[in-house]
Scaffold this motif. Structure first.
Motif: not given
Length: 712
Positions: A110-116, A139-143, A179-182, A204-208
């Motif tokens: 984690s630590g990509f677009a979700e942080e700006g 991803g990133p920030n995927a499970e 398919v989940a975005q969370s 599958v987790s899609a992440g960012n």
């Protein structure tokens, strides 16, 4: 055991992603309490059949596997890299993966677009690398993801942990894909589904979604033969074209998609220049797309899983008639009430069927429907025989079995008798337990292909949704035609009046009443002679969108004297209420014949583009909000289906003895307007026709008022 890709040429670009022969774990750890350690442990516990290459310069080996300092040292083909290192090192690791020929990557970090800020720039670099190299990146920030089919647990979710000696509960031969975005919610859905015995294909987790998005993952599930029902959990779609193509393909082949869309409570950012825009909910366009492709919408996790359970264990029903079969009179009535409230029928059975059932149950039972076989009827086999009788009867289309499944030792069915009925798949047979079902009951019934459900309202919804799914028909796609006139000539101003808007619509081939814009008093005689009484007169100004609010509309004018006095009054009212408005003149037209008031409108959605809307029209349209949306363009056939969904549909079909209206003409108009909105999507933001008066059959429609809003 080799994976599917070892023996067959990949049929989908993501086959090597979901079914890799080899996995490199970048950032691997010996510590099973930490995410990198859990990733490796779960891969091994789930018995991944391929090669695993731990990558970490701090270890020589991990859990008996050789550990490599970098991916370049492996020297073997690698299908998938799982990356779990600090964000600042991810881009460099991806570059090394690309150089080593790695086909796919999952970025857990984690630590990509979700942080700006700079973190968003790092994600942009990942996007650029994917485009440049062709490596597919999740991803990133995927499970991560889980494949039950190929035993790939490429995730740190504890839901994929394997407990030694605990057998899996599997009741269904059909599988669900998620398919989940969370990531948390995606694996929560799978966790609840597995607890009921519903078989999984993929989660599958899609992440960012820097590269791979929900649309492409949906496409994989649609074409995948191991996936029979798809569950989506989405916040917003980024790869729109791929999503829409996959949605259409799912509809074409009849693969059900259950969708939960979150983020419905946010305030919309559209400028409400028209009723059409102000009535559009935050998710109206999503719901329109879901409706077009037959998606089943569910806003509750347990409800969604219940729908999946019904779809994976049963055929689709042929009609809406339900037999409710129970061992408790009260529970049976409750079940009958529940399905009835969902719009399904609980018909009284014929005397012949009732006689057959009465021969199977005690005299104090009930055979009319709901059918109470009583507890004694279970012991004598009456419950099983009643199911068999109803399963082959043409009087009902589905069976709801309502009973208690709490016993840890006794079963109301014998597998040898129940399984053949379930396997026959003649009609849906849904099992609901009003007591909490025991693990014993779940296991025993799973052997017959039965999922035991414990939420009655969810069961009722699932049975209704199954029927709606059975009745769904995909509308033929409508191509977007080029605009056959010089639209720019009609969009010279940033705002259009009614007269401007109607001029544009006429040029587009849409039929409107014969009207004249009178710009000076002396021209009024000519307008009266041409149009004839009775008249409607309306002030025209690009600065006055709501004419009635300034006293700018007069109807049912029947004399020349009244027409001249009205002309002056309209000008005076406009100058009084809006002294700064630039007045174009007065629009003079014929009084329309009476008809049902309908609104037809379009708007531009930021995600899906032009939308067409139809609803109950007139001044109360925003009060009742009886509207249906679809992506534009639509055919006249699809427009007619939209009209049938309105709560006001009976008004169009001859309510309480009134004449049936000209639905064909209205459907044609809706199709025309939708084609204009789609063809001019770069020039027109909104169109609104309100009201449209729908006259009796073969007498057409009248567009009373119109507004076209140019795109800024």
């Amino acid at each position: 055991m080799p994976s599917a890709t070892a023996t067959a040429k990949p049929k989908h670009p993501l086959d090597t992603f979901f079914a890799p022969d080899s996995i490199a774990l970048i950032g691997a750890s010996r510590d099973h309490e930490k995410i990198p350690g859990r990733l490796l442990a779960f891969l091994r516990k789930n018995e991944f059949p391929g090669k695993i290459y731990p990558i970490n310069p701090n270890y020589g080996d991990i859990d008996g596997l050789k550990c490599y300092r970098s991916i370049s040292e492996v020297g073997q083909p690698i299908d998938l890299a799982i990356i779990i290192i600090p964000a600042r090192g991810v881009l460099g690791a991806l570059e090394q993966c690309a150089a080593a020929g790695v086909k796919n990557a999952v970025i857990i970090s984690s630590g990509f677009a979700e942080e700006g800020g700079d973190s968003a720039a790092m994600q942009d670099a990942i996007v650029a690398l994917a485009k440049k190299t062709g490596m597919r990146i999740s991803g990133p920030n995927a499970e991560g993801f889980y494949s039950d089919v190929q035993r790939v647990a490429a995730t740190f979710s504890p839901t994929v942990d394997v407990k030694p000696g605990v057998p899996k509960l599997v009741a269904t031969s059909r599988r669900i894909g998620i398919v989940a975005q969370s990531g948390g919610i995606g694996f929560a859905i799978s966790h609840r589904a597995k607890a009921l015995g519903i078989a999984l294909s993929y989660v599958v987790s899609a992440g960012n979604e820097a590269d791979l998005g929900a649309g492409e993952f949906l496409d994989y599930m649609v074409q995948n033969s191991s996936t029979d029902v798809i569950l989506l959990f989405i916040e917003g779609i980024r790869d729109v074209d791929k999503f829409l193509a996959a949605a259409r393909r799912a509809a074409e082949i009849g693969k059900p998609v259950i969708v939960t869309k979150v983020g419905r409570s946010g305030a919309g950012e559209r400028a409400a220049a028209s009723h059409t825009a102000s009535m559009a909910g935050w998710s109206a366009a999503y719901d329109a797309v879901f409706a077009k492709y037959g998606f089943i919408i569910s806003n509750d996790l347990d409800e969604a899983v219940t729908i999946a359970a019904v779809l994976t264990t049963n055929p689709l029903p042929k009609g809406d008639r339900v037999a409710v079969l129970t061992v408790s009179g009260g529970a049976g009535i409750w079940g009958a009430d529940t399905v009835s409230m969902q719009g399904l029928q609980v018909p009284e059975l014929s005397e012949q069927i009732q006689a057959g059932i009465r021969g199977l149950i005690p005299s104090y039972g009930a055979a009319r429907n709901p059918i109470d076989v009583t507890a004694q009827g279970v012991n004598t086999g009456g419950l099983q025989k009643s199911i068999e009788l109803l399963d082959t009867s043409d009087e009902v289309d589905a069976i709801l079995v309502v009973l208690s499944m709490s016993s840890e030792t006794r079963m109301p069915f014998k597998q040898a008798e129940l399984k053949p009925v379930i396997d026959a798949q003649n009609k849906p047979i849904v099992f609901y337990s009003y007591t909490l079902p025991s693990a014993f009951a779940r296991k025993e019934l799973a052997a017959s292909g039965v999922v035991v459900l414990s939420g009655l309202t969810h069961v009722g919804v699932a049975m209704r949704q199954s029927l709606q799914r059975a009745r769904f028909k995909l509308a033929p796609s409508d191509t977007v035609a080029s605009i056959p006139f010089d639209i720019a000539a009609h969009l010279q101003s940033a705002k259009l009046s009614e007269a401007d808007s109607k001029s544009l619509l006429r040029a587009a081939g849409i039929v409107l009443p014969d009207e004249m814009l009178v710009t000076e008093r002396e021209a009024l005689d000519g307008a009266i002679s041409r149009i004839g009484f009775p008249l409607v007169m309306k002030i025209q100004s690009r600065d006055i969108p709501h004419k009635s609010e300034v006293g700018g509309v007069r109807v049912n004018i029947t004399t020349k004297g009244d027409a001249f006095s009205t002309y002056q009054a309209l000008l005076d009212n406009a100058r009084k209420h809006r002294p700064d408005a630039a007045i174009q003149g007065v629009l003079v037209g014929p009084m329309a014949k009476k008809g049902v008031e309908i609104i037809v409108g379009t708007l531009q959605d930021a995600t899906f583009g032009p939308m067409i809307m139809v609803g109950l029209g007139g001044i109360t349209t925003e009060l009742f909000r009886d509207v249906i949306y679809r992506p534009a363009p639509v055919s006249a056939t699809e427009a007619s289906a939209m009209l049938a969904e309105l709560k006001a549909a009976p008004l169009l079909n001859g309510f309480r003895g009134a004449a049936k209206t000209d639905i064909l003409a209205l459907s044609h108009l809706i199709s025309q307007v939708s084609a204009l909105a789609a063809g001019a999507r770069d020039r027109i933001a909104e169109i609104e026709l309100n009201p449209v008066l729908v006259h009796p059959e073969a007498q057409g429609v009248t567009i009373v008022d119109a507004l076209v809003v140019p795109k800024k």
